[in-house]
Design a protein around this motif. Sequence first.
Motif, PDB file in Angstrom:
ATOM      1  N   GLU A   1      -0.559  -3.061   6.030  1.00 46.12           N
ATOM      2  CA  GLU A   1      -0.290  -3.201   4.601  1.00 46.12           C
ATOM      3  C   GLU A   1      -0.576  -4.638   4.205  1.00 46.12           C
ATOM      4  N   ILE A   2      -1.535  -4.821   3.313  1.00 37.88           N
ATOM      5  CA  ILE A   2      -1.883  -6.152   2.832  1.00 37.88           C
ATOM      6  C   ILE A   2      -1.437  -6.256   1.380  1.00 37.88           C
ATOM      7  N   ARG A   3      -0.465  -7.098   1.143  1.00 37.30           N
ATOM      8  CA  ARG A   3       0.090  -7.229  -0.201  1.00 37.30           C
ATOM      9  C   ARG A   3      -0.710  -8.234  -1.020  1.00 37.30           C
ATOM     10  N   THR A   4      -1.210  -7.742  -2.139  1.00 35.70           N
ATOM     11  CA  THR A   4      -2.088  -8.532  -2.985  1.00 35.70           C
ATOM     12  C   THR A   4      -1.697  -8.314  -4.439  1.00 35.70           C
ATOM     13  N   TYR A   5      -2.590  -8.634  -5.348  1.00 33.36           N
ATOM     14  CA  TYR A   5      -2.294  -8.458  -6.770  1.00 33.36           C
ATOM     15  C   TYR A   5      -3.612  -8.398  -7.526  1.00 33.36           C
ATOM     16  N   ARG A   6      -3.719  -7.462  -8.441  1.00 31.93           N
ATOM     17  CA  ARG A   6      -4.909  -7.417  -9.289  1.00 31.93           C
ATOM     18  C   ARG A   6      -4.555  -8.023 -10.646  1.00 31.93           C
TER      19      ARG A   6
ATOM     20  N   GLY B   1      -0.532   2.466 -13.481  1.00 29.50           N
ATOM     21  CA  GLY B   1       0.491   1.688 -14.183  1.00 29.50           C
ATOM     22  C   GLY B   1       1.877   1.839 -13.602  1.00 29.50           C
ATOM     23  N   THR B   2       1.983   2.463 -12.428  1.00 29.17           N
ATOM     24  CA  THR B   2       3.293   2.724 -11.832  1.00 29.17           C
ATOM     25  C   THR B   2       3.572   1.742 -10.701  1.00 29.17           C
ATOM     26  N   ALA B   3       4.631   0.952 -10.836  1.00 35.08           N
ATOM     27  CA  ALA B   3       5.004  -0.011  -9.803  1.00 35.08           C
ATOM     28  C   ALA B   3       5.408   0.716  -8.526  1.00 35.08           C
ATOM     29  N   VAL B   4       5.158   0.078  -7.403  1.00 38.71           N
ATOM     30  CA  VAL B   4       5.450   0.688  -6.099  1.00 38.71           C
ATOM     31  C   VAL B   4       6.908   1.098  -5.987  1.00 38.71           C
ATOM     32  N   ASP B   5       7.811   0.253  -6.463  1.00 40.91           N
ATOM     33  CA  ASP B   5       9.229   0.566  -6.299  1.00 40.91           C
ATOM     34  C   ASP B   5       9.696   1.716  -7.190  1.00 40.91           C
ATOM     35  N   ARG B   6       8.852   2.167  -8.093  1.00 40.86           N
ATOM     36  CA  ARG B   6       9.170   3.331  -8.908  1.00 40.86           C
ATOM     37  C   ARG B   6       8.604   4.616  -8.309  1.00 40.86           C
ATOM     38  N   ALA B   7       7.738   4.465  -7.324  1.00 45.04           N
ATOM     39  CA  ALA B   7       7.083   5.638  -6.738  1.00 45.04           C
ATOM     40  C   ALA B   7       7.420   5.841  -5.268  1.00 45.04           C
ATOM     41  N   ALA B   8       7.877   4.788  -4.599  1.00 42.97           N
ATOM     42  CA  ALA B   8       8.098   4.853  -3.151  1.00 42.97           C
ATOM     43  C   ALA B   8       9.570   4.673  -2.811  1.00 42.97           C
ATOM     44  N   ALA B   9      10.138   5.651  -2.118  1.00 43.17           N
ATOM     45  CA  ALA B   9      11.515   5.518  -1.644  1.00 43.17           C
ATOM     46  C   ALA B   9      11.593   4.420  -0.591  1.00 43.17           C
ATOM     47  N   GLU B  10      10.527   4.277   0.197  1.00 46.36           N
ATOM     48  CA  GLU B  10      10.417   3.195   1.180  1.00 46.36           C
ATOM     49  C   GLU B  10       9.263   2.313   0.730  1.00 46.36           C
ATOM     50  N   THR B  11       9.577   1.129   0.233  1.00 49.19           N
ATOM     51  CA  THR B  11       8.539   0.259  -0.323  1.00 49.19           C
ATOM     52  C   THR B  11       7.793  -0.539   0.733  1.00 49.19           C
ATOM     53  N   ASP B  12       8.290  -0.556   1.964  1.00 47.97           N
ATOM     54  CA  ASP B  12       7.548  -1.173   3.067  1.00 47.97           C
ATOM     55  C   ASP B  12       6.540  -0.149   3.579  1.00 47.97           C
ATOM     56  N   LEU B  13       5.364  -0.168   2.992  1.00 49.42           N
ATOM     57  CA  LEU B  13       4.381   0.871   3.278  1.00 49.42           C
ATOM     58  C   LEU B  13       3.849   0.813   4.701  1.00 49.42           C
ATOM     59  N   PHE B  14       3.936  -0.358   5.340  1.00 48.06           N
ATOM     60  CA  PHE B  14       3.448  -0.476   6.715  1.00 48.06           C
ATOM     61  C   PHE B  14       4.262   0.366   7.686  1.00 48.06           C
ATOM     62  N   LYS B  15       5.445   0.794   7.265  1.00 47.59           N
ATOM     63  CA  LYS B  15       6.293   1.623   8.123  1.00 47.59           C
ATOM     64  C   LYS B  15       5.829   3.076   8.166  1.00 47.59           C
ATOM     65  N   GLN B  16       4.896   3.445   7.308  1.00 42.98           N
ATOM     66  CA  GLN B  16       4.433   4.825   7.263  1.00 42.98           C
ATOM     67  C   GLN B  16       3.783   5.262   8.569  1.00 42.98           C
ATOM     68  N   GLY B  17       3.295   4.317   9.340  1.00 41.63           N
ATOM     69  CA  GLY B  17       2.639   4.668  10.592  1.00 41.63           C
ATOM     70  C   GLY B  17       3.584   5.077  11.701  1.00 41.63           C
ATOM     71  N   VAL B  18       4.873   4.841  11.512  1.00 44.81           N
ATOM     72  CA  VAL B  18       5.858   5.148  12.561  1.00 44.81           C
ATOM     73  C   VAL B  18       5.821   6.626  12.942  1.00 44.81           C
ATOM     74  N   SER B  19       5.720   7.489  11.958  1.00 40.08           N
ATOM     75  CA  SER B  19       5.720   8.927  12.222  1.00 40.08           C
ATOM     76  C   SER B  19       4.506   9.376  13.015  1.00 40.08           C
ATOM     77  N   TYR B  20       3.490   8.508  13.084  1.00 37.33           N
ATOM     78  CA  TYR B  20       2.255   8.889  13.753  1.00 37.33           C
ATOM     79  C   TYR B  20       1.963   7.988  14.957  1.00 37.33           C
ATOM     80  N   ALA B  21       3.018   7.339  15.458  1.00 36.01           N
ATOM     81  CA  ALA B  21       2.916   6.487  16.658  1.00 36.01           C
ATOM     82  C   ALA B  21       1.838   5.419  16.505  1.00 36.01           C
ATOM     83  N   MET B  22       1.793   4.820  15.329  1.00 34.19           N
ATOM     84  CA  MET B  22       0.806   3.771  15.048  1.00 34.19           C
ATOM     85  C   MET B  22       1.473   2.422  14.888  1.00 34.19           C
ATOM     86  N   PRO B  23       0.906   1.382  15.470  1.00 31.31           N
ATOM     87  CA  PRO B  23       1.391   0.030  15.192  1.00 31.31           C
ATOM     88  C   PRO B  23       1.172  -0.299  13.722  1.00 31.31           C
ATOM     89  N   GLY B  24       2.083  -1.075  13.151  1.00 31.79           N
ATOM     90  CA  GLY B  24       1.962  -1.445  11.753  1.00 31.79           C
ATOM     91  C   GLY B  24       2.178  -2.926  11.549  1.00 31.79           C
TER      92      GLY B  24
END
Length: 368
Positions: free
Chosen positions: A274-279, A220-243
């Motif tokens: 990161e694939i943005r969808t909705y349930r 029940g927690t929205a992404v913007d309430r849990a993530a300081a960086e809401t662009d989750l595809f950027k998480q791969g930067v620290s691991y030299a991964m394309p996003g």
Amino acid sequence: MAVTKKRAVATNGLPDISYETIETQLTFRHYPGDRFTHSDLGLSVADVRDMYRNMLLQRRFEERSAQMYGRQKIGGFLHLYIGQEAISTGSVYALKPGLDSVITAYRDHGIALAVGMSSNECMAELFGRVDGCSNGKGGSMHFFSKEKRMFGGHGIVGAHIPLASGIAFAHKYREDQGVCICYIGDGAVWQGSFHETLNLASLYKLPVVYVIENNEYAMGTAVDRAAAETDLFKQGVSYAMPGSLVDGMDVFSVCQSMRDHVALAREGQPSLVEIRTYRYRGHSMSDPGKYRTKDELEQKKNEDPILRLKSYILENNLITVEALDVLDVEVKAEVSASVTFADESPMPPPEAIYEDVYTQKDFPFLTH
């Protein structure tokens, strides 16, 4: 990455300080909706029809599952995939059946059906019957198929992410050119297993694609309430991964993005999508979903991936309305038959509790 030298101005009697700045430019791929056509992807009309049928099958299966849960035919947890069907369906058209592997978390029904598992074995598993894909022992969160290379269905958040890299390592070790697709919920991004695994996958150059199914809410927690960086595809930067960022309500965008990232994986380059969808339903059947407004839900229904594909089909005169209606009738009949099949399948016998526990036939660690 550019390095430049700068000199600070002295203030408050402090000495001048010389320092360097590091400027880095990052590039990510974006796959927006309504950008790709079936012709762009080399898909035939029959392919588009099969895509639509697959997505519709997932939707009707989940709707009937919810109904059966209400009738207490299904026990335990039940996490529905309604709204996310474009991700599962678009993904399988980027894979080589029988070679490539998939693994996911507990919202697994849609992906199981997308890779070709039957409605009968899936519904029977929900009913806890012996004809289920896990012999009635796994239930909703543990769909498996050795034939389809579907490795689950895992109930613990983030626990399957290291397993995905193990599967990918097996592909690399065997040199079979296979890849592993690992589906992750947005909430699992903040588990330590996610970050540790991405680091190792990059170090070992594993053939794996990590797919974040960002349905905007971790329970029940929205992404913007849990993530300081809401662009989750950027998480791969620290691991030299394309996003990449993908519109998950457009099956063609998903398909194109997954084809590109699977190609990278076959070359030994792991990546993050990161694939943005909705349930459209709650986190599980016990979730009333009061953390979102009716207006939000109604607005999102206008982006429904199945209706979106249906509109595309009709606008491009690929299939008639009558033919699509017949398809819906066929799918409903298939799902209805699966309920009958599941209801008539026997319960596992009591002695089955001792099976599939240890590899030893005599079960030396058990006492009777």
